[in-house]
Design an enzyme around this catalytic site. Sequence first.
Site, PDB file in Angstrom:
ATOM      1  N   TYR A  24     -14.705 -38.026 -14.691  1.00 45.03           N
ATOM      2  CA  TYR A  24     -13.841 -38.146 -13.314  1.00 45.03           C
ATOM      3  C   TYR A  24     -12.950 -39.251 -13.366  1.00 45.03           C
ATOM      4  O   TYR A  24     -12.951 -40.272 -12.568  1.00 45.03           O
ATOM      5  CB  TYR A  24     -14.846 -38.287 -12.277  1.00 45.03           C
ATOM      6  CG  TYR A  24     -14.391 -37.872 -10.819  1.00 45.03           C
ATOM      7  CD1 TYR A  24     -14.051 -36.510 -10.468  1.00 45.03           C
ATOM      8  CD2 TYR A  24     -14.380 -39.024 -10.033  1.00 45.03           C
ATOM      9  CE1 TYR A  24     -13.740 -36.390  -9.291  1.00 45.03           C
ATOM     10  CE2 TYR A  24     -13.915 -38.620  -8.438  1.00 45.03           C
ATOM     11  CZ  TYR A  24     -13.560 -37.319  -8.250  1.00 45.03           C
ATOM     12  OH  TYR A  24     -13.229 -37.077  -7.002  1.00 45.03           O
ATOM     13  N   SER A  26      -8.799 -40.325 -15.029  1.00 48.27           N
ATOM     14  CA  SER A  26      -7.421 -40.184 -14.601  1.00 48.27           C
ATOM     15  C   SER A  26      -7.012 -38.612 -14.151  1.00 48.27           C
ATOM     16  O   SER A  26      -6.701 -38.299 -13.084  1.00 48.27           O
ATOM     17  CB  SER A  26      -6.470 -40.896 -15.797  1.00 48.27           C
ATOM     18  OG  SER A  26      -5.235 -40.347 -15.443  1.00 48.27           O
ATOM     19  N   GLN A  27      -7.514 -37.890 -15.321  1.00 43.23           N
ATOM     20  CA  GLN A  27      -7.119 -36.504 -15.168  1.00 43.23           C
ATOM     21  C   GLN A  27      -8.386 -35.738 -14.304  1.00 43.23           C
ATOM     22  O   GLN A  27      -7.997 -34.839 -13.425  1.00 43.23           O
ATOM     23  CB  GLN A  27      -6.968 -35.854 -16.517  1.00 43.23           C
ATOM     24  CG  GLN A  27      -5.671 -35.795 -17.008  1.00 43.23           C
ATOM     25  CD  GLN A  27      -4.371 -35.705 -16.374  1.00 43.23           C
ATOM     26  OE1 GLN A  27      -4.338 -34.349 -16.038  1.00 43.23           O
ATOM     27  NE2 GLN A  27      -3.341 -36.216 -16.358  1.00 43.23           N
ATOM     28  N   GLN A  85     -14.902 -36.320 -27.017  1.00 42.16           N
ATOM     29  CA  GLN A  85     -15.144 -35.149 -26.693  1.00 42.16           C
ATOM     30  C   GLN A  85     -16.010 -34.268 -27.861  1.00 42.16           C
ATOM     31  O   GLN A  85     -16.800 -33.353 -27.371  1.00 42.16           O
ATOM     32  CB  GLN A  85     -13.696 -34.319 -26.601  1.00 42.16           C
ATOM     33  CG  GLN A  85     -13.218 -34.671 -25.456  1.00 42.16           C
ATOM     34  CD  GLN A  85     -11.580 -33.974 -25.220  1.00 42.16           C
ATOM     35  OE1 GLN A  85     -11.494 -33.095 -25.886  1.00 42.16           O
ATOM     36  NE2 GLN A  85     -11.178 -34.425 -24.213  1.00 42.16           N
ATOM     37  N   HIS A 107      -5.471 -31.572 -23.501  1.00 44.22           N
ATOM     38  CA  HIS A 107      -4.913 -32.103 -24.649  1.00 44.22           C
ATOM     39  C   HIS A 107      -5.372 -31.003 -25.961  1.00 44.22           C
ATOM     40  O   HIS A 107      -6.560 -31.080 -25.844  1.00 44.22           O
ATOM     41  CB  HIS A 107      -4.856 -33.608 -24.727  1.00 44.22           C
ATOM     42  CG  HIS A 107      -4.097 -34.247 -25.994  1.00 44.22           C
ATOM     43  ND1 HIS A 107      -2.715 -33.751 -26.597  1.00 44.22           N
ATOM     44  CD2 HIS A 107      -4.627 -35.205 -26.682  1.00 44.22           C
ATOM     45  CE1 HIS A 107      -2.812 -34.497 -27.639  1.00 44.22           C
ATOM     46  NE2 HIS A 107      -3.490 -35.130 -27.538  1.00 44.22           N
ATOM     47  N   GLY A 133      -2.867 -38.783 -14.364  1.00 45.04           N
ATOM     48  CA  GLY A 133      -3.628 -38.243 -13.174  1.00 45.04           C
ATOM     49  C   GLY A 133      -3.445 -38.842 -11.744  1.00 45.04           C
ATOM     50  O   GLY A 133      -3.354 -37.937 -10.958  1.00 45.04           O
ATOM     51  N   ASP A 190       2.983 -34.149 -28.729  1.00 45.37           N
ATOM     52  CA  ASP A 190       2.660 -35.479 -27.923  1.00 45.37           C
ATOM     53  C   ASP A 190       2.264 -36.678 -28.670  1.00 45.37           C
ATOM     54  O   ASP A 190       2.791 -37.642 -28.238  1.00 45.37           O
ATOM     55  CB  ASP A 190       1.472 -34.819 -27.009  1.00 45.37           C
ATOM     56  CG  ASP A 190       0.871 -35.868 -26.273  1.00 45.37           C
ATOM     57  OD1 ASP A 190       1.382 -35.776 -24.850  1.00 45.37           O
ATOM     58  OD2 ASP A 190      -0.177 -36.369 -26.321  1.00 45.37           O
ATOM     59  N   SER A 251      29.133 -49.876 -17.320  1.00 42.37           N
ATOM     60  CA  SER A 251      30.441 -50.303 -17.582  1.00 42.37           C
ATOM     61  C   SER A 251      30.803 -49.696 -18.705  1.00 42.37           C
ATOM     62  O   SER A 251      30.150 -49.385 -19.467  1.00 42.37           O
ATOM     63  CB  SER A 251      30.638 -51.863 -17.351  1.00 42.37           C
ATOM     64  OG  SER A 251      30.081 -52.191 -18.863  1.00 42.37           O
TER      65      SER A 251
HETATM   66  P1  NAD Z   1     -10.236 -41.181 -18.754  1.00 38.45           P
HETATM   67  O1  NAD Z   1     -10.548 -42.184 -19.432  1.00 38.45           O
HETATM   68  O2  NAD Z   1      -9.079 -41.668 -17.641  1.00 38.45           O
HETATM   69  O3  NAD Z   1     -11.412 -40.528 -18.054  1.00 38.45           O
HETATM   70  C1  NAD Z   1     -12.317 -40.241 -18.886  1.00 38.45           C
HETATM   71  C2  NAD Z   1     -13.604 -39.634 -18.124  1.00 38.45           C
HETATM   72  O4  NAD Z   1     -14.788 -39.289 -18.912  1.00 38.45           O
HETATM   73  C3  NAD Z   1     -14.249 -40.866 -17.173  1.00 38.45           C
HETATM   74  O5  NAD Z   1     -14.765 -40.220 -15.669  1.00 38.45           O
HETATM   75  C4  NAD Z   1     -15.118 -41.428 -18.105  1.00 38.45           C
HETATM   76  O6  NAD Z   1     -16.293 -41.887 -17.101  1.00 38.45           O
HETATM   77  C5  NAD Z   1     -15.981 -40.168 -18.502  1.00 38.45           C
HETATM   78  N1  NAD Z   1     -16.536 -40.294 -19.868  1.00 38.45           N
HETATM   79  C6  NAD Z   1     -16.456 -41.368 -20.824  1.00 38.45           C
HETATM   80  N2  NAD Z   1     -17.060 -41.317 -21.852  1.00 38.45           N
HETATM   81  C7  NAD Z   1     -18.034 -40.411 -21.688  1.00 38.45           C
HETATM   82  C8  NAD Z   1     -18.954 -39.400 -22.318  1.00 38.45           C
HETATM   83  N3  NAD Z   1     -19.561 -39.940 -23.578  1.00 38.45           N
HETATM   84  N4  NAD Z   1     -19.651 -38.358 -21.814  1.00 38.45           N
HETATM   85  C9  NAD Z   1     -19.516 -38.220 -20.408  1.00 38.45           C
HETATM   86  N5  NAD Z   1     -18.333 -38.536 -19.813  1.00 38.45           N
HETATM   87  C10 NAD Z   1     -17.580 -39.700 -20.439  1.00 38.45           C
HETATM   88  O7  NAD Z   1      -9.496 -39.834 -19.408  1.00 38.45           O
HETATM   89  P2  NAD Z   1      -8.205 -39.200 -19.152  1.00 38.45           P
HETATM   90  O8  NAD Z   1      -6.876 -40.099 -19.295  1.00 38.45           O
HETATM   91  O9  NAD Z   1      -8.348 -38.459 -17.650  1.00 38.45           O
HETATM   92  O10 NAD Z   1      -8.033 -38.255 -20.154  1.00 38.45           O
HETATM   93  C11 NAD Z   1      -8.674 -36.979 -20.162  1.00 38.45           C
HETATM   94  C12 NAD Z   1      -7.980 -35.827 -21.138  1.00 38.45           C
HETATM   95  O11 NAD Z   1      -6.834 -35.503 -20.280  1.00 38.45           O
HETATM   96  C13 NAD Z   1      -7.503 -36.333 -22.577  1.00 38.45           C
HETATM   97  O12 NAD Z   1      -7.900 -34.936 -23.267  1.00 38.45           O
HETATM   98  C14 NAD Z   1      -6.606 -36.558 -22.435  1.00 38.45           C
HETATM   99  O13 NAD Z   1      -5.709 -36.601 -23.573  1.00 38.45           O
HETATM  100  C15 NAD Z   1      -5.867 -35.558 -21.193  1.00 38.45           C
HETATM  101  N6  NAD Z   1      -4.487 -36.011 -20.625  1.00 38.45           N
HETATM  102  C16 NAD Z   1      -4.202 -37.279 -20.147  1.00 38.45           C
HETATM  103  C17 NAD Z   1      -3.491 -37.707 -19.534  1.00 38.45           C
HETATM  104  C18 NAD Z   1      -3.129 -38.781 -18.627  1.00 38.45           C
HETATM  105  O14 NAD Z   1      -2.383 -39.321 -18.191  1.00 38.45           O
HETATM  106  N7  NAD Z   1      -4.380 -39.897 -18.445  1.00 38.45           N
HETATM  107  C19 NAD Z   1      -2.193 -37.016 -19.336  1.00 38.45           C
HETATM  108  C20 NAD Z   1      -2.372 -35.526 -20.006  1.00 38.45           C
HETATM  109  C21 NAD Z   1      -3.567 -35.246 -20.608  1.00 38.45           C
HETATM  110 MG    MG Z   2       1.569 -37.128 -23.853  1.00 43.44          MG
END
Ligand code: NAD
Ligand code: MG
Length: 330
Positions: A24, A26-27, A85, A107, A133, A190, A251
């Site tokens: 929960y 950013s994304q 992951q 991703h 997100g 990416d 310019s």
């Molecule tokens: P984030 O770090 O903002 O959020 C990760 C979430 O996972 C948090 O809620 C955290 O509490 C939880 N978490 C962390 N460790 C954990 C664990 N061991 N077990 C269970 N939960 C756990 O991550 P994000 O930036 O939202 O990225 C998530 C995916 O989205 C990634 O694959 C990333 O590449 C992809 N993505 C991100 C963006 C971006 O703008 N941030 C854009 C496109 C794709």
């Molecule tokens: Mg990117």
Amino acid sequence: MKLYYDNDADLTVLKGKTVAVLGYGSQGHAHALNLHESGVSVIVGLRSDSRSREVAQKDGLAVHDTAEAVKKADIVMVLLPDEKQKDVYEKDIRPNLQPGNALAFAHGFNIHFNQIVPPENIGVFMVAPKGPGHLVRRVYTQGAGVPCLFAIHQDPDDNLRDVALAYAMGVGGTRAGVIETTFEEETESDLFGEQAVLCGGVTELINTGFEVLVKAGYRPEIAYFECLHEMKLIVDLMYEGGIAGMYHSVSDTAEYGGMTSGPKVINADTRKRMEEILENIQNGNFAREWILENKAGRASHEALRRKHSRLPIEQIGGELRNMMSWIKKD
Ligand code: NAD
Ligand code: MG
């Protein structure tokens, strides 16, 4: 290239299905809330000690332990940090997947570099918003959407394109346009973009320009405005009108000087280095390095963060931005 819009997608494909959003951050918060408000049945999967649990519940979503959420779900969207992951997959996801379930990502890193290898009877797709997100969420609440990429990795029941497009519609992506890609193309482009151009390339360009000016005796405040602050204005012009649009707005002196000096900075040698960076991504060396770096407790990553935090441009920049009342501070 085909762009998919609302008319190309059908949300009823997700009717009767439960989507578990794992994470929960950013994304995660953006996907879960947007899907929920689009009428999709969404649950959130988190660790039992996660501080996000309370936030998700306050937002009106049902929260379960990760393994429990996977058990209850037909579609599992993995929105955990990429480097975590694999462990969560082994422990909480794989043991609870049923044939016919689908695993989804924003991703492609873990699928493309074989960190996660789902069984053949599990569908695997990607819906990747091309924006952070908070924007995916904010833009959706305003009735619009952030463009998305989607991709299918394996499709045992031959229905995942409809599912992926419905998912993209649920997060608001088809309001803006959705493009089909592959896990390979999304992952490698990416990583290359963030390393060579966006995060790595641009910051080194800015900092080197800053240091050259300061070393020549110009005041750091002036160098900061020239090399960092003004970058946003130039990028905004390119975002709206491309490179020609930017050159039209500056310019003629800036245009001529830029066109003649730019290729001296980014020259054949730079291009060769960029090609090496891309090869290092394509052959899996970067992925292996980053996976091992995480296993090593990020010794190098933390050292690099320390080094970066001590850069003079960061010191002077912090002081200057504190005086800029129009820059949001949080
Ligand atoms: P984030 O770090 O903002 O959020 C990760 C979430 O996972 C948090 O809620 C955290 O509490 C939880 N978490 C962390 N460790 C954990 C664990 N061991 N077990 C269970 N939960 C756990 O991550 P994000 O930036 O939202 O990225 C998530 C995916 O989205 C990634 O694959 C990333 O590449 C992809 N993505 C991100 C963006 C971006 O703008 N941030 C854009 C496109 C794709
Ligand atoms: Mg990117």
